[in-house]
Design a protein around this motif. Sequence first.
Motif, PDB file in Angstrom:
ATOM      1  N   THR A   1      19.558  19.617 -35.677  1.00 26.17           N
ATOM      2  CA  THR A   1      19.150  18.866 -34.483  1.00 26.17           C
ATOM      3  C   THR A   1      18.623  17.499 -34.912  1.00 26.17           C
ATOM      4  OG1 THR A   1      16.886  19.660 -34.634  1.00 26.17           O
ATOM      5  CG2 THR A   1      18.422  20.984 -33.315  1.00 26.17           C
TER       6      THR A   1
ATOM      7  N   VAL B   1      21.511  21.616 -23.802  1.00 33.49           N
ATOM      8  CA  VAL B   1      20.457  21.192 -22.880  1.00 33.49           C
ATOM      9  C   VAL B   1      20.830  19.833 -22.288  1.00 33.49           C
ATOM     10  CG1 VAL B   1      17.994  20.653 -22.653  1.00 33.49           C
ATOM     11  CG2 VAL B   1      18.763  22.396 -24.295  1.00 33.49           C
TER      12      VAL B   1
ATOM     13  N   LYS C   1      21.052  19.597 -28.393  1.00 37.77           N
ATOM     14  CA  LYS C   1      21.120  20.984 -28.851  1.00 37.77           C
ATOM     15  C   LYS C   1      19.885  21.772 -28.441  1.00 37.77           C
ATOM     16  CE  LYS C   1      23.995  19.625 -32.712  1.00 37.77           C
ATOM     17  NZ  LYS C   1      24.082  19.370 -34.156  1.00 37.77           N
ATOM     18  N   ASP C   2      18.763  21.103 -28.273  1.00 37.51           N
ATOM     19  CA  ASP C   2      17.580  21.827 -27.801  1.00 37.51           C
ATOM     20  C   ASP C   2      16.683  20.914 -26.960  1.00 37.51           C
ATOM     21  OD1 ASP C   2      16.162  20.277 -29.588  1.00 37.51           O
ATOM     22  OD2 ASP C   2      15.778  21.897 -31.020  1.00 37.51           O
TER      23      ASP C   2
ATOM     24  N   LEU D   1      19.271  24.390 -19.128  1.00 36.90           N
ATOM     25  CA  LEU D   1      19.171  24.882 -20.503  1.00 36.90           C
ATOM     26  C   LEU D   1      19.743  26.290 -20.573  1.00 36.90           C
ATOM     27  CD1 LEU D   1      15.579  25.899 -21.642  1.00 36.90           C
ATOM     28  CD2 LEU D   1      16.277  25.802 -19.259  1.00 36.90           C
TER      29      LEU D   1
ATOM     30  N   GLU E   1      12.453  28.180 -24.168  1.00 39.99           N
ATOM     31  CA  GLU E   1      13.346  28.088 -25.330  1.00 39.99           C
ATOM     32  C   GLU E   1      12.698  28.690 -26.578  1.00 39.99           C
ATOM     33  OE1 GLU E   1      15.956  24.344 -26.369  1.00 39.99           O
ATOM     34  OE2 GLU E   1      14.115  24.263 -27.544  1.00 39.99           O
ATOM     35  N   GLN E   2      11.384  28.435 -26.741  1.00 39.95           N
ATOM     36  CA  GLN E   2      10.678  28.955 -27.909  1.00 39.95           C
ATOM     37  C   GLN E   2      10.650  30.480 -27.921  1.00 39.95           C
ATOM     38  OE1 GLN E   2       9.394  27.026 -30.626  1.00 39.95           O
ATOM     39  NE2 GLN E   2      10.896  25.807 -29.513  1.00 39.95           N
TER      40      GLN E   2
ATOM     41  N   HIS F   1      16.455  32.887 -28.141  1.00 44.04           N
ATOM     42  CA  HIS F   1      17.260  32.443 -29.289  1.00 44.04           C
ATOM     43  C   HIS F   1      18.578  31.810 -28.845  1.00 44.04           C
ATOM     44  CE1 HIS F   1      19.947  35.871 -28.611  1.00 44.04           C
ATOM     45  NE2 HIS F   1      18.833  36.464 -28.213  1.00 44.04           N
TER      46      HIS F   1
ATOM     47  N   HIS G   1      19.551  28.965 -27.810  1.00 46.72           N
ATOM     48  CA  HIS G   1      19.924  27.635 -28.314  1.00 46.72           C
ATOM     49  C   HIS G   1      20.335  27.673 -29.780  1.00 46.72           C
ATOM     50  CE1 HIS G   1      15.720  28.174 -29.338  1.00 46.72           C
ATOM     51  NE2 HIS G   1      15.791  27.151 -30.163  1.00 46.72           N
ATOM     52  N   LYS G   2      20.060  28.776 -30.435  1.00 47.83           N
ATOM     53  CA  LYS G   2      20.418  28.854 -31.858  1.00 47.83           C
ATOM     54  C   LYS G   2      21.837  29.375 -32.052  1.00 47.83           C
ATOM     55  CE  LYS G   2      16.295  28.093 -33.956  1.00 47.83           C
ATOM     56  NZ  LYS G   2      14.990  28.719 -33.834  1.00 47.83           N
TER      57      LYS G   2
END
Lengths: 482, 481
Positions: free
Chosen positions: A7, A180, A209-210, A437, A470-471, A474, A476-477
Amino acid sequence: MKLNFLTAHELLEPPGQGSISSGDIVSDLKGRIESVEPKVKAYARQPFFEKALNQKLEAGWLKGLPVSIKDNICSDGDLTECASRILCGFVAPYDATVVKKLREQGALIFGKTNMDEFAFGSSCENSAFHPTHNPWDLDRVPGGSSGGSAAAVAADEAIMALGSDTGGSIRQPAALCGVVGMKPTYGRVSRYGLIAFASSLDQIGPMTKDVRDNALLLKAIAGHDEKDATSVKTPVPDYLASLEKGVKGMRVGIPKEYFIEGMDPEVREAVNAAKAKLSSLGVKFIEVSLPHTEYAVAVYYIIATAEASSNLARFDGVQYGFRAAVKTDGAEPGLISMYKQTRGQGFGQEAKRRIILGTYVLSSGYYDAYYSRALMVRALIKQDFDKVFNECDLILTPTSPSAAFKIGEKTDDPLSMYLSDIYTISVNLAGLPALSLPCGFTKASLPIGMQILGRPFAEEDIYRLAFAYEQSTHWHKEKPKL
Amino acid sequence: MTNIKYEPVIGLEVHVQLKTKTKAFCGCANEFGSKENTNICPVCLGLPGSLPVLNAQVLVGAARVALALDCTIRHFIKFDRKNYFYPDLPKNFQISQFDMPLSENGHLDIKVDGISPKRIRIKRVHLEEDAGKLMHPEGSISSLVDFNRAGTPLLEIVTEPDIYSPEEAYAYLSDLKLMLQYLDISDCDMEKGSLRCDANISIRPAGETKLGTKAELKNMNSFKAVKAALEYEIKRQAQSLDAGERIVQETRLWDEKKEVTLPMRSKEEAHDYRYFPEPDLPPFTFTDADIEGMRNSLPELPQQRLRRFVENFGLGEKDAAVLIADKELADFFEACVEIYNEPKKISNWISGPVLFNMNSRNSSFGALRLTPGHLTDLICLVEDGTVSNLVGKDILAQMLAAGSAPKDIVREKNLAQVSGADELNEIIEEVIAANKKSVDDYACGKENALMFLVGQVMKRSGGKANPKVARSLLAERLKRT
């Protein structure tokens, strides 16, 4: 690991010592593009590999990070064709304000991404160049109109990208490609240098990406611009600084009109699961009502096409772009033939459809029934939101009623294509900020997106909620297998 | 020909370019006469992605004109797009104002033939942008476009159909132009295109109250052309009606060479402009205080100045009208009065010899190089008898040619009037010696002979003799013979 998979914030603050050179990033992006771009076709044309490396970088906090931009954003000396034949060969003689800002802060303009012609579409199939493919399933569309930017970010062919959003053109492709995407408040980002689709609805926004990257890129491009009379003077907060403030006690509305028949059950399930997750983080959900939602698509297609028919009038073959070889039968002056043949051959099917629609609704005798009435309903839609935001801080909805559809599936049915923007359109009519997202995958491994809407200039709150979610997930990974 | 008398009904639409530093919606210089396509930028070229931003100077300038015309200014100002295709219009729409013009319902009080007062109602005054200019090089099949003019602020001033003759139309245009010059807002030069005028005209039998079918006249390049086109059109329409024909509502172009109006091809008029609010320009608001502030800052307008010249300086209405008809001239007059408080004498000098010189040189007042100090010095020289009135006029012509001071001219050319008895008596003796017959005639009671002899004295002195003194010395001398 190749740098193109990282990122922006990872590249800016690499673990351990030292910093990463712009050249290394570009070279890894180039490798990736050479291997996957023939399948994805995210770019409008080949990115500026050499030019990017030779570009004199300004010193700045973005430290040479490459940013890909949609083909409707002007960058000085570069082809900017809006994926349209009619702008064939148009080299912008100036930088859009967002491009100028990015350059001043040390970023590097890396390439121009594919799109639906003039941002008319939700699938990237209306490009005069080529359709873009969804990196998660190459038989499917990436969404649109900023499908090229979304696909490039999803396929790690870009570190981050800019899109533009008139009725969902950032958020819908972000959802369909699992990235996102933020449509900022109308007036937050300068439109100077964005080739206009519908002036009262268009906004440029980040596709990343995030969430952290998204906040970072918005921070770089937001702010008042003297060259755009519709940009506002409200100061730009430090979106990054407030990301981690948490969401405890936040009130989030769920509009009952949005969870309707025709919505894919997998999408419904994913959004409900996200709701549960957010509740566990301390968010309070309340049901709210946006009663004029059902008129949004109709109002949008009147206002947006009316403005577009006027904005696109300048593409006439006189000053720049494509000019048809004029055949005149003598019955008509050469100038009129030139206009007709240039526009007839230069615009694609969907562009013509919208120009005709917009011309019709503005015609004398129809103006009051369509355009005037649409403006009144637009005000009612905005009022709906004003009322709801008395009860809650943010609104949560799906971004799109379904995951990515098959290429060609809706090309013969413009109405069903228009309906894929049903959740995103009201936001533009009301001028609000909204972000999409990732919130899960279908059984067929297609990304699903959810949308967070805020009050005008509440991008900070939207990022806080998105970041907290998001935190704790997973999604976004995950990377597409290409 | 039948005997029906017709009365024309005329409404005028005037477009005036505002003389602002920059164009209406971008930072390009607003200049006439620059090299083609040099005052251009992405905005006035309508390049993809560019956006207009309103130049505040333009809005204030437009509002001042509207206030000077006693219009009601709108508090909420919005712009609209007027959509049509033409190669001189870079965006293929013009930023204009449609249903909510900047201002409405004003009037201009004009003087027909400089005397008869008449009120012409103003329907609306609105702001828009000018287009570029098409050029058609001889022998080429292509046309070229110069975009220097594109985006120049234009004010459209529309009258009600209150004008009943070509003379009234001419007077309206002259008085409007004068007012705009007093406001220092436009060059108002029809030849350069900074003022343009279209006319709507219909005729009806005298006494009829219903309006006839109108024609719109375009392409007039001077006030005289407007008058001529209207005169032609009145005749044409009257002939048609007399012949039992119907007047067709159409746009007609004035052909300066043939001195006729000709119909424009009807296809070119079939426009649906599809006006809608300009989304790139947020509405602008004027507060009451803004409007009052602008009203209070208006300069003195021509008719107000005329009244002041009549009341404060005791000038006749006609003399005052001559002065105020040229702002520079009126300013000059006031500067002279400041130096030498004899308004009537100054007015006579300006309306007489100064204007005579200006017209005979076919020059503007500004080009005359006359300073208030020089003119008042000259008047004083005449008044105190240093030079005669005649020599004074001569000196004025020399002043204008050389730009020099009257006292210097008098000194250099030794023009001072001769009033001394010694010097004059010498000349008188010569004249008597050379004109025996006239001297005898006078002795026989022919009074006229004296005037002849005075003339001879004047001649011999090269015009410098003080005629009054010469006359009395001569009469005295002749009594003694």
